[in-house]
Design an enzyme around this catalytic site. Structure first.
Site, PDB file in Angstrom:
ATOM      1  N   LYS A  80       0.619  -1.139   0.090  1.00 60.38           N
ATOM      2  CA  LYS A  80       0.014  -0.011   0.123  1.00 60.38           C
ATOM      3  C   LYS A  80       0.951   1.333  -0.039  1.00 60.38           C
ATOM      4  O   LYS A  80       1.593   1.242   0.732  1.00 60.38           O
ATOM      5  CB  LYS A  80      -0.721   0.150   1.298  1.00 60.38           C
ATOM      6  N   SER A 154      -9.354   1.661   3.133  1.00 58.27           N
ATOM      7  CA  SER A 154      -8.544   2.450   2.092  1.00 58.27           C
ATOM      8  C   SER A 154      -7.677   1.943   1.377  1.00 58.27           C
ATOM      9  O   SER A 154      -7.008   2.096   0.499  1.00 58.27           O
ATOM     10  CB  SER A 154      -7.763   3.661   2.818  1.00 58.27           C
ATOM     11  N   SER A 178      -9.749  -0.624   7.252  1.00 57.24           N
ATOM     12  CA  SER A 178      -9.131  -0.439   5.972  1.00 57.24           C
ATOM     13  C   SER A 178      -8.411  -1.710   5.733  1.00 57.24           C
ATOM     14  O   SER A 178      -8.126  -2.067   4.487  1.00 57.24           O
ATOM     15  CB  SER A 178      -8.091   0.620   5.881  1.00 57.24           C
TER      16      SER A 178
END
Length: 612
Positions: A80, A154, A178
């Site tokens: 990420k 996210s 997330s």
């Protein structure tokens, strides 16, 4: 190449098996990932996409690592883009914020040391603010199975990368869900460890006191393999702490929510039916395993969740990013900026922060009293949305996605999101198991139980095609068979596989657990083999010898064969006689190698030869 709706899974053990038998190489895998990433670029998975130029040094490094000594040798993973990878920009989905770190985040550093290959940086809701995957200037990340639906956020790109076969696993982060919501919406396992169990050094903070690094994987086994590598104290990280996961344990109780739950979005009815089916399955499985099921009031968790975004904790986000937002007007994604600026509201005074802290402490006490030894099962999500619906109403839709997730880190819980069939065709449904932060072993044991194949082997289960059980038949559900005990074997280890030594992760990745310290019978010699690093050789003698200190571990038989096959000559597994006269499988050395090696029998154990 895969079609729009075809998903090809990539797993750690699947790749390692093909590497061992020579049918596949890491370079071939990475080349395929690069090609797939190009073909699927319109899914907006990547911010820094896979590229052979960047990856090549990691491939070259594999020549200096032995696969049997590197539990993630050649395994590609995605990161990420709020987690640092040395030499690649960290953007947090904001180009103006970007910087190029000189060193890896702690978790990436540990994965690379174990032989894993970072292949690219994934898209996310900007500054990890959102649970929907559509708050990025780099584009909306499409759902892996139905591109018109949201991917969840996210950690949107990380989840979709794994679900689309672009990585064997991926790192995400989790402050409010997330690392779990995208897992549920894309049919994956999402593992969220206890606060501080994985270091967060090198992670762009959202709420630093609540942030966790997480992993997306195709199975619980893969998630726990990653966990065994990255878990542990980082003395440079102020939020890091030592949390031992331990061997998986079955819970003493399973809690389900008392009363109806709320569902939302265009698939609310389908999600409700999927949850009811999953809840019935949990009741049947628990009864068969002899675990009591209790229905509990979950309003405690809703009250705790409200503190996160309806209380002063939003000010922690502003503390981390307010300076950038103020200094760079107009560059932050509009919805993200609105949320961040909410943390600067006058109502969030120092006094309000302390009031919330004190309130939360009471909730933590309630949660500890309730969950000791138990797990709570809830839907990961109560529904989903199309991307168009979220863009039309970004705040309300996002709030709903956190309905069953936001409480977790505030209460210092561990959680694992696991697949639980489908709510509709190509629309995965999932549940999350919550447990206390110092009882991750119980959470893992419950997840493995649900898989129905024993502790340590979680897999996907259920589908929308299963026959529905009417409410009249609920009390007469056929009991699922109790999972058979997992066959295991004891293994005696006397060197680098002992606790604290470099090869301990191999034991953990095989699902092994430490049992005790012990000694051999007084008939063995110990030699120091001239290898790099030095390794011990244990040889049984016809006469003389000494008792050599060692450790006894327990390993699932399903993993034992592969473990033995990977041991390099002149070492191997034979029967080792212990001081009580019993014999267990353990490391031994061929006599020809011992003949020319340094005899260190007098030191009585490897810890005296090469201290940790």
């Amino acid at each position: 190449m895969s079609s729009e709706n075809e998903v090809r899974e990539m797993t750690i053990e699947g790749l390692r098996s093909q590497y061992r038998d020579g049918t596949l190489t890491p370079a071939q895998v990475v080349a395929e990932i690069v090609a797939r990433a190009v073909a699927e670029r319109e899914m907006n998975v990547w911010i820094t996409p896979p590229d052979m130029t960047f990856v090549q040094p990691y491939l070259d490094r594999l020549t200096s690592l032995r696969m049997e000594e590197a539990p993630l040798w050649g395994i590609p993973f995605a990161v990420k883009d709020n987690i640092d990878v040395a030499g690649l920009p960290t953007t947090a989905a904001c180009a103006e914020y970007a910087y190029v770190p000189e060193e890896h985040a702690s978790v990436v550093e540990r994965l690379v040391a174990a032989g894993a290959i970072p292949v690219g940086k994934t898209n996310l809701d900007q500054f990890a603010t959102g649970l929907v995957g559509v708050r990025s200037p780099y584009g909306d990340t499409h759902n892996a199975l139905r591109p018109e639906l949201i991917s969840g956020g996210s950690s949107s790109g990380s989840a979709v990368a794994v679900a689309r076969g672009l990585a064997a696993f991926a790192l995400g982060t989790d402050t409010a869900g997330s690392g779990r919501v995208p897992a549920a919406l894309n049919g994956l396992v999402g593992y969220k460890p206890s606060l501080g169990a994985w270091p967060t050094r090198g992670v762009v903070p959202a709420c630093a006191s609540l942030d966790c690094v997480t992993v997306f994987a195709q199975s619980l086994d893969d998630a726990l393999t990653v966990d065994a590598v990255v878990r542990g104290l980082d003395e440079r990280d102020p939020w890091s702490r030592l949390v031992d996961r331990g061997a998986s344990l079955l819970p003493t109780r399973i809690f389900l929510p008392d009363g109806p739950l709320a569902f939302y979005g265009p698939y609310a009815g389908a999600y409700r039916a999927a949850w009811e089916r999953a809840a019935r399955e949990w009741v049947s499985l628990a009864d068969a395993a002899g675990i009591p099921v209790e229905y509990v009031d979950v309003s405690l968790f809703a009250r705790a969740a409200a503190i996160l975004y309806e209380g002063p904790w939003v000010a922690e986000r502003w503390a981390a990013l307010g300076g950038f937002v103020e200094g760079n007007p107009g560059v932050t994604y509009p919805v993200t900026e609105k949320i961040l600026r909410g943390g600067a509201a006058e109502e969030y005074s120092a006094a309000s922060v302390f009031r919330a802290m004190h309130e939360l402490q009471r909730y933590k006490l309630e949660a500890r009293r309730l969950l000791r030894g138990a797990v709570l099962v809830m839907p990961t999500c109560g529904g989903t949305w199309t991307r168009a619906e979220v863009l039309a109403d970004p705040i309300a839709t996002n709030r709903e996605m956190g309905r069953y997730t936001n409480h977790c880190n505030l209460l210092d819980l561990a959680a694992v999101a696991i697949p639980a069939g489908e709510a509709a065709a190509r629309t995965p449904f999932g549940v999350t198991l919550f447990g206390l932060g110092d009882e991750e072993a119980v959470v893992c044991g419950a997840a493995a139980l649900y898989a129905g194949v024993g502790v340590g082997h979680a897999a996907k289960r259920g589908s929308a095609a299963e026959p529905e059980l009417t409410s009249a038949r609920t009390a007469d559900v056929d009991m699922l068979p109790a999972p058979a005990p997992v066959p295991t074997t004891l293994v005696a280890v006397c060197g680098l596989h002992m606790r604290g030594y470099p090869l301990e992760p191999q034991m953990l990745s095989c699902g092994a657990r430490f049992i005790r310290e012990d000694e051999t019978a007084a008939t063995y010699s110990l030699v120091k083999l001239p290898t790099t690093p030095a390794k011990p050789g244990l040889v049984k003698r016809e006469s003389g010898g000494a008792a050599i200190r060692l450790e006894v571990w327990e390993m699932p038989l399903v993993a034992f064969g592969g473990f033995v096959a990977a041991i390099p000559a002149p070492l191997g597994i034979g029967k080792v006689e212990l001081r009580d006269g019993t014999e267990v499988p353990g490391f031994v050395c061929e006599a020809y190698a011992a003949a020319g090696a340094e005899d260190v029998t007098a030191l009585r154990g490897w810890r005296s030869v090469v201290p940790v």
